[in-house]
Design a protein around this motif. Structure first.
Motif, PDB file in Angstrom:
ATOM      1  N   ILE A   9     -16.765  -0.101  34.073  1.00  0.00           N
ATOM      2  CA  ILE A   9     -18.150   0.110  34.500  1.00  0.00           C
ATOM      3  C   ILE A   9     -18.188   0.901  35.804  1.00  0.00           C
ATOM      4  CG2 ILE A   9     -20.254  -1.028  35.312  1.00  0.00           C
ATOM      5  CD1 ILE A   9     -19.531  -3.295  33.264  1.00  0.00           C
ATOM      6  N   SER A  10     -17.350   0.524  36.739  1.00  0.00           N
ATOM      7  CA  SER A  10     -17.327   1.216  38.029  1.00  0.00           C
ATOM      8  C   SER A  10     -16.964   2.692  37.866  1.00  0.00           C
ATOM      9  CB  SER A  10     -16.337   0.518  38.971  1.00  0.00           C
ATOM     10  OG  SER A  10     -16.373   1.102  40.238  1.00  0.00           O
ATOM     11  N   ALA A  11     -15.990   2.978  37.003  1.00  0.00           N
ATOM     12  CA  ALA A  11     -15.527   4.353  36.814  1.00  0.00           C
ATOM     13  C   ALA A  11     -16.515   5.200  36.006  1.00  0.00           C
ATOM     14  CB  ALA A  11     -14.164   4.358  36.122  1.00  0.00           C
ATOM     15  N   SER A  12     -17.373   4.563  35.230  1.00  0.00           N
ATOM     16  CA  SER A  12     -18.286   5.322  34.360  1.00  0.00           C
ATOM     17  C   SER A  12     -19.746   5.236  34.781  1.00  0.00           C
ATOM     18  CB  SER A  12     -18.142   4.843  32.915  1.00  0.00           C
ATOM     19  OG  SER A  12     -18.529   3.480  32.802  1.00  0.00           O
ATOM     20  N   GLN A  13     -20.059   4.467  35.817  1.00  0.00           N
ATOM     21  CA  GLN A  13     -21.472   4.245  36.141  1.00  0.00           C
ATOM     22  C   GLN A  13     -22.200   5.497  36.618  1.00  0.00           C
ATOM     23  OE1 GLN A  13     -21.440   0.945  38.821  1.00  0.00           O
ATOM     24  NE2 GLN A  13     -20.755   2.137  40.562  1.00  0.00           N
ATOM     25  N   ALA A  14     -21.493   6.483  37.094  1.00  0.00           N
ATOM     26  CA  ALA A  14     -22.138   7.748  37.478  1.00  0.00           C
ATOM     27  C   ALA A  14     -22.151   8.730  36.309  1.00  0.00           C
ATOM     28  CB  ALA A  14     -21.427   8.363  38.674  1.00  0.00           C
ATOM     29  N   GLY A  15     -21.636   8.314  35.171  1.00  0.00           N
ATOM     30  CA  GLY A  15     -21.579   9.167  33.987  1.00  0.00           C
ATOM     31  C   GLY A  15     -20.152   9.328  33.512  1.00  0.00           C
ATOM     32  N   LEU A  16     -20.006   9.658  32.256  1.00  0.00           N
ATOM     33  CA  LEU A  16     -18.676   9.904  31.709  1.00  0.00           C
ATOM     34  C   LEU A  16     -18.136  11.217  32.266  1.00  0.00           C
ATOM     35  CD1 LEU A  16     -19.175   8.865  27.978  1.00  0.00           C
ATOM     36  CD2 LEU A  16     -17.982   7.596  29.759  1.00  0.00           C
ATOM     37  N   PRO A  17     -16.829  11.344  32.339  1.00  0.00           N
ATOM     38  CA  PRO A  17     -16.248  12.596  32.828  1.00  0.00           C
ATOM     39  C   PRO A  17     -16.665  13.780  31.942  1.00  0.00           C
ATOM     40  CG  PRO A  17     -14.570  10.881  32.621  1.00  0.00           C
ATOM     41  CD  PRO A  17     -15.812  10.352  31.986  1.00  0.00           C
ATOM     42  N   LEU A  18     -16.944  14.897  32.558  1.00  0.00           N
ATOM     43  CA  LEU A  18     -17.331  16.102  31.809  1.00  0.00           C
ATOM     44  C   LEU A  18     -16.073  16.863  31.408  1.00  0.00           C
ATOM     45  CD1 LEU A  18     -20.417  17.218  33.914  1.00  0.00           C
ATOM     46  CD2 LEU A  18     -20.384  15.941  31.757  1.00  0.00           C
ATOM     47  N   THR A  19     -15.376  16.296  30.439  1.00  0.00           N
ATOM     48  CA  THR A  19     -14.143  16.866  29.913  1.00  0.00           C
ATOM     49  C   THR A  19     -14.248  16.904  28.395  1.00  0.00           C
ATOM     50  OG1 THR A  19     -13.037  14.705  29.737  1.00  0.00           O
ATOM     51  CG2 THR A  19     -12.806  15.882  31.843  1.00  0.00           C
ATOM     52  N   PRO A  20     -13.374  17.672  27.734  1.00  0.00           N
ATOM     53  CA  PRO A  20     -13.421  17.715  26.265  1.00  0.00           C
ATOM     54  C   PRO A  20     -13.210  16.343  25.609  1.00  0.00           C
ATOM     55  CG  PRO A  20     -12.134  19.550  27.098  1.00  0.00           C
ATOM     56  CD  PRO A  20     -12.425  18.650  28.274  1.00  0.00           C
ATOM     57  N   GLU A  21     -12.466  15.450  26.270  1.00  0.00           N
ATOM     58  CA  GLU A  21     -12.209  14.118  25.735  1.00  0.00           C
ATOM     59  C   GLU A  21     -12.524  13.092  26.817  1.00  0.00           C
ATOM     60  OE1 GLU A  21      -8.378  13.732  23.852  1.00  0.00           O
ATOM     61  OE2 GLU A  21      -8.546  15.716  22.951  1.00  0.00           O
TER      62      GLU A  21
END
Length: 161
Positions: A9-21
């Motif tokens: 949750i902490s790593a994704s709360q600002a949004g998922l990484p903008l990467t192909p995967e």
């Protein structure tokens, strides 16, 4: 919820990484397998910790300058059936049933529309009105004047690695 769930949750709360995967990237950041990440996300959804995972577009940057929350006074006996139909329209980004606040607010069905032009937005509103037909007693449109900051679940304390 354990410490790994909190890290997710902490790593994704600002949004998922903008990467192909993005899920692979997130799993690597947390030092777990992508399979474990996906299972934990599924488990958190089933437990109600996470309600949904989805994109949050900035409609203005995409050229949609005429965005409005349409509100409808619908016969309660038909709101579930009609709400599903309105929510299924391709131009409706979200649709939900809300309680009325009589006598000032008779509206119980809300549907967000997005148009690139005022005319396009008006056509969408008319399409909803046509779909609702005789079951609609009144409606209004509350047009957006700016985008509001949209956020999801937040954990305030830093999570130790």
């Amino acid at each position: 919820m354990d410490h790994i769930d909190r890290k997710i949750i902490s790593a994704s709360q600002a949004g998922l990484p903008l990467t192909p995967e993005p899920y692979q990237t997130l799993a690597e950041q947390i030092d777990i397998s992508v399979n474990e990440l996906m299972q934990r996300l599924t488990d958190m959804q089933e437990q109600g910790i996470i309600r949904r995972i989805g994109a949050i577009p900035n409609h203005y940057k995409l050229g949609y300058q005429h965005n409005g929350m349409t509100v409808w006074d619908i016969n309660d006996a038909h709101i579930d059936e009609l709400g599903k139909k309105v929510g299924a329209l391709g131009f409706v980004s979200h649709c939900y049933h809300r309680p009325r606040h009589l006598p000032d607010w008779p509206y119980n069905l809300f549907a967000m529309i997005h148009g690139k032009t005022a005319e396009a937005a008006e056509r969408q509103i008319q399409q909803i009105a046509d779909l609702l037909g005789e079951y609609c007693r009144a409606h209004e449109v509350l047009y957006s004047t700016r985008i509001l900051k949209k956020t999801g679940l937040r954990i305030k304390n830093n999570v130790p690695s």
